[in-house]
Design an enzyme around this catalytic site. Structure first.
Site, PDB file in Angstrom:
ATOM      1  N   CYS A 121       0.838  -1.197   0.000  1.00 20.45           N
ATOM      2  CA  CYS A 121       0.000   0.000   0.000  1.00 20.45           C
ATOM      3  C   CYS A 121       0.873   1.246   0.000  1.00 20.45           C
ATOM      4  O   CYS A 121       2.033   1.218   0.375  1.00 20.45           O
ATOM      5  CB  CYS A 121      -0.952   0.046   1.183  1.00 20.45           C
TER       6      CYS A 121
ATOM      7  N   ARG B 268       5.374  -0.294  -4.612  1.00 20.66           N
ATOM      8  CA  ARG B 268       5.038  -1.011  -3.383  1.00 20.66           C
ATOM      9  C   ARG B 268       4.023  -2.130  -3.625  1.00 20.66           C
ATOM     10  O   ARG B 268       3.847  -3.002  -2.789  1.00 20.66           O
ATOM     11  CB  ARG B 268       4.492  -0.029  -2.338  1.00 20.66           C
TER      12      ARG B 268
ATOM     13  N   TRP C 285      -3.266  -2.581  -1.403  1.00 16.48           N
ATOM     14  CA  TRP C 285      -2.995  -3.998  -1.655  1.00 16.48           C
ATOM     15  C   TRP C 285      -3.969  -4.771  -0.781  1.00 16.48           C
ATOM     16  O   TRP C 285      -3.922  -4.685   0.447  1.00 16.48           O
ATOM     17  CB  TRP C 285      -1.544  -4.319  -1.297  1.00 16.48           C
TER      18      TRP C 285
ATOM     19  N   ASN D  47      -2.579   1.960   5.836  1.00 18.05           N
ATOM     20  CA  ASN D  47      -1.765   0.788   5.505  1.00 18.05           C
ATOM     21  C   ASN D  47      -1.714  -0.107   6.735  1.00 18.05           C
ATOM     22  O   ASN D  47      -1.627   0.391   7.849  1.00 18.05           O
ATOM     23  CB  ASN D  47      -0.329   1.186   5.141  1.00 18.05           C
ATOM     24  N   GLY D  48      -1.708  -1.414   6.517  1.00 15.08           N
ATOM     25  CA  GLY D  48      -1.589  -2.326   7.643  1.00 15.08           C
ATOM     26  C   GLY D  48      -2.858  -3.114   7.886  1.00 15.08           C
ATOM     27  O   GLY D  48      -3.768  -3.139   7.043  1.00 15.08           O
TER      28      GLY D  48
ATOM     29  N   GLU E 144      17.791 -17.849  -6.167  1.00 17.32           N
ATOM     30  CA  GLU E 144      17.467 -16.466  -6.523  1.00 17.32           C
ATOM     31  C   GLU E 144      17.077 -16.358  -7.996  1.00 17.32           C
ATOM     32  O   GLU E 144      16.137 -15.627  -8.346  1.00 17.32           O
ATOM     33  CB  GLU E 144      18.666 -15.569  -6.214  1.00 17.32           C
TER      34      GLU E 144
ATOM     35  N   LYS F 258      13.440 -14.987  -9.326  1.00 20.91           N
ATOM     36  CA  LYS F 258      13.267 -13.882 -10.277  1.00 20.91           C
ATOM     37  C   LYS F 258      12.329 -14.279 -11.417  1.00 20.91           C
ATOM     38  O   LYS F 258      11.461 -13.510 -11.817  1.00 20.91           O
ATOM     39  CB  LYS F 258      14.622 -13.451 -10.861  1.00 20.91           C
TER      40      LYS F 258
ATOM     41  N   GLU G  83       8.749 -14.490 -10.073  1.00 15.31           N
ATOM     42  CA  GLU G  83       8.186 -13.196  -9.679  1.00 15.31           C
ATOM     43  C   GLU G  83       7.677 -12.396 -10.863  1.00 15.31           C
ATOM     44  O   GLU G  83       6.603 -11.803 -10.792  1.00 15.31           O
ATOM     45  CB  GLU G  83       9.260 -12.361  -8.963  1.00 15.31           C
TER      46      GLU G  83
ATOM     47  N   HIS H 219      17.691 -36.768  -6.344  1.00 10.39           N
ATOM     48  CA  HIS H 219      16.787 -37.136  -5.256  1.00 10.39           C
ATOM     49  C   HIS H 219      15.371 -36.611  -5.495  1.00 10.39           C
ATOM     50  O   HIS H 219      14.672 -36.243  -4.545  1.00 10.39           O
ATOM     51  CB  HIS H 219      17.345 -36.628  -3.926  1.00 10.39           C
TER      52      HIS H 219
ATOM     53  N   LYS I 254       6.586  -4.376  -2.880  1.00 12.74           N
ATOM     54  CA  LYS I 254       8.006  -4.152  -2.625  1.00 12.74           C
ATOM     55  C   LYS I 254       8.313  -4.196  -1.142  1.00 12.74           C
ATOM     56  O   LYS I 254       9.286  -4.790  -0.717  1.00 12.74           O
ATOM     57  CB  LYS I 254       8.409  -2.791  -3.200  1.00 12.74           C
TER      58      LYS I 254
END
Length: 615
Positions: free
Chosen positions: A2, A27, A75, A101-102, A488, A492, A495, A511, A610
């Site tokens: 947010c 964000r 968000w 926000n929150g 990583e 990427k 995402e 395995h 973000k």
């Protein structure tokens, strides 16, 4: 998550708020809204979608003239993304407006009680409960907005950053925070409110970052007052001079912030070690480490807590700390660490890593570690962030603002800082030979030029991306220091392109994951000449015998892997321990080009934010 923007002053508020919301798009959000007070009444407009959709709607539905305004990008948490659940929210009387926000965790019992008192709710949000709670307190006690906000916030459980406006007293905005960041810009006869400083950087270089549990009464033609929410006591706020500049938060000619940030890595890695690393003199020092060197040297172990990309940087650091400084290291997901009653001792050092310095799970892990008596050291990118204030000491990366949701330069600068810490401890403990110590300092100093050289693989990465852009799955393999880089690289791709991808230690392929390999499966193998080269060549042969399509990241001049792989990307040679700073570059470029070719929103991937300031 947010974004909050607010303005009160002598300028037209609407363009400032809208531009500010665009600055905060990184964000992550799914709806947007704005409130403008035109001197007579509240003008409210909100919509599911992006800020450009809000602009289009506002141009048709409201008058945008006025010198007071607040805006929000949401968000979704409580209630689906739609127009009704979008912020700002009005109280039942229509006098109060709030952005938030929150999460208010006890909103349900509060809502039940307010319904009993005659309040009607139009959205599914916890935020509408909060604004009506503030109104109820204000009416019940016949008090001003600031006091009503203070009393109401003492009745809620959760996290928040809020801005509240009362049209009956239209010369002020009340802002407050607990667990979610909030900055207040102080100009000449004007104030700005935002989740970070980027929305107002061109208007003022003076800002106050509210601390947890603080609220600010921001009034026209009067000094701002900051108070403690708990007891209403006055606080003397620290006015900070901002170091950010407008150029850092613009794209600078690149198509996307992510690509710009990938290409900034040579300079920001250098900025991160500048003044701390002097290879010719055999010196590496960071003030936060020097001031607490005995804490590190006497540590029984180091516990690294982080989330997402920062967790991967922590995994690289585990290898480096144990190899260089011979200190036992554990790397924990902050989101798991805080809930599993971990064993933490006073002789432990906890290193918390976060790009934003606001990650809620990492913040909670820090508080837990401090309660148990551990020494807590922060590694983050944002000056004045919550983690920089909550930790006992720390070191900033100097990556500059990272706008793209998918971290790139944050990862490499975090590894740079952690490597310098490990080298400093190794020198103090004598666990590296003097020749090796000097070699690593010199190698680290050369990394920016080698990253620049690795960026020259961009065209090759783009060619390979065109071949694999429609692949439904992808496997990433690495060994030793480059196992975390495989994780990583897979993250990427997930995402920003929405392709399912997994990272594994190459030896673990047998395995389980080997069952997935066929002629349709692209397998990215990180195979630099240093490290476990012969072993990973064997793993490549196993993939090849099962018709997997191999994309190999290899050291320049490699011949053995070249014969086996379908596609190769060559990178400059460096030491095994520092190779993650190089091997990650082509993986970033590959993910970027695949996402662009798939038509994905590279800088703002779906469902992601973000700065993750809620659980």
């Amino acid at each position: 998550m947010c974004g909050i923007v607010g303005y009160i002053g002598h300028r037209e508020a609407y363009p400032i708020v809208i531009k500010g919301l665009k600055r905060l798009e990184y964000r992550g959000y799914d709806s947007a809204g704005v409130m403008i007070y035109d001197g007579d009444d509240i003008k409210l407009c909100k919509t599911k979608g992006k800020v450009v959709d809000l602009e289009e709607r506002a141009s048709k539905e409201i008058t945008t003239n006025g010198t007071i305004g607040i805006g929000h990008t949401r968000w979704a948490t409580h209630g689906v993304p739609n127009d009704v659940n979008s912020h700002p929210h009005l109280s039942n009387s229509g006098n109060l407006v709030i952005i938030h926000n929150g999460i208010i965790e006890n909103y349900a019992p509060l809502k039940v009680e307010l319904i009993k008192r005659g309040y009607v709710f139009h959205s599914d949000t916890d935020t509408e409960v909060l604004v009506n709670l503030i109104e109820e307190v204000q009416k019940r006690d016949n008090i001003k907005l600031g006091k009503a906000v203070q009393i109401a916030l003492n009745q809620v459980v959760g996290a928040y950053a809020i801005a509240v406006f009362d049209k009956k007293n239209p010369d002020e905005i009340v802002a407050a925070r607990l667990g979610s960041p909030l900055a207040i810009g102080i100009g000449e006869g004007e104030y700005f409110i935002a989740s970070d400083a980027s929305p107002f950087i061109e208007y003022t270089s003076n800002a106050v970052y509210l601390e947890d549990g603080e609220m600010a009464i921001i009034r026209l033609h009067k000094d701002m007052k900051v108070r403690k929410i708990k007891d209403d006591s006055l606080v003397n706020p620290y006015i900070q001079e901002l170091q950010m500049n407008l150029e850092q938060i613009e794209k600078g000619g690149y198509d996307h912030f992510m690509l710009k940030e990938i290409y900034e890595q040579p300079s920001v890695i250098k900025d991160t070690y500048r003044g701390r690393l002097h290879a010719n003199e055999g010196i590496v020092q960071l003030a936060g480490v020097e001031d607490n060197l005995e804490k590190f040297l006497n540590a029984d172990r180091i516990i690294i807590v982080a989330c997402g990309t920062s967790w991967h940087a922590g995994l690289v650091a585990e290898y480096i700390f144990e190899e260089f400084a011979r200190i036992s290291v554990e790397v924990e997901y902050a989101s798991e660490f805080r809930y599993r009653n971990p064993i933490i001792n006073s002789n432990d050092v906890v290193i918390a890593i976060s790009q934003s310095g606001e990650t809620a799970d990492t913040m909670a892990a820090i508080k837990l570690a401090k309660e148990k008596g551990a020494f807590v050291f922060g590694v983050c990118n944002v000056v004045g962030s919550s983690i920089s204030r909550e930790t006992h000491a720390g070191a900033y990366t100097h990556a500059g603002p990272e706008i793209g949701v998918a971290s790139t330069k944050a990862f490499t600068t975090q590894i740079t800082v952690l490597t310098m810490i490990a080298l400093r401890l190794a020198k103090a403990k004598g666990t590296l030979s003097l020749s090796d110590f000097h070699m690593y300092l010199q190698e680290l100093e050369l990394i920016p030029e080698k990253v620049k050289e690795a960026l020259e693989t961009n065209d090759r990465a783009k060619e390979i991306a065109a071949t694999f852009k429609d692949a439904p799955n992808c496997l990433y393999l690495g060994r030793g220091y480059n196992f975390p880089v495989a994780l990583e690289g897979a993250l990427k791709l997930k995402e920003i392109s929405y392709i399912h991808a997994e990272g594994y230690p190459a030896a673990e392929m047998k395995h389980g994951p080997i069952a997935l390999i066929d002629e349709q499966m692209p397998v990215v193998v990180i195979a630099p000449k240093q490290g476990h080269y012969d072993k990973i060549v064997s793993n490549i042969q196993e993939i090849k015998s099962r018709s997997g399509r191999i994309i190999a990241i290899v050291t320049k001049g490699d011949t053995q892997v070249r014969e086996l792989a379908d596609y190769i990307i060559e990178i400059p040679e460096t030491s095994d321990a520092l190779s993650p700073l190089i091997t990650t570059i082509p993986l970033q470029l590959l993910s970027y080009h695949i996402a662009v070719m798939r038509g994905c929103n590279v800088d703002q991937p779906r469902n992601l934010a973000k700065s993750v300031t809620v659980e």
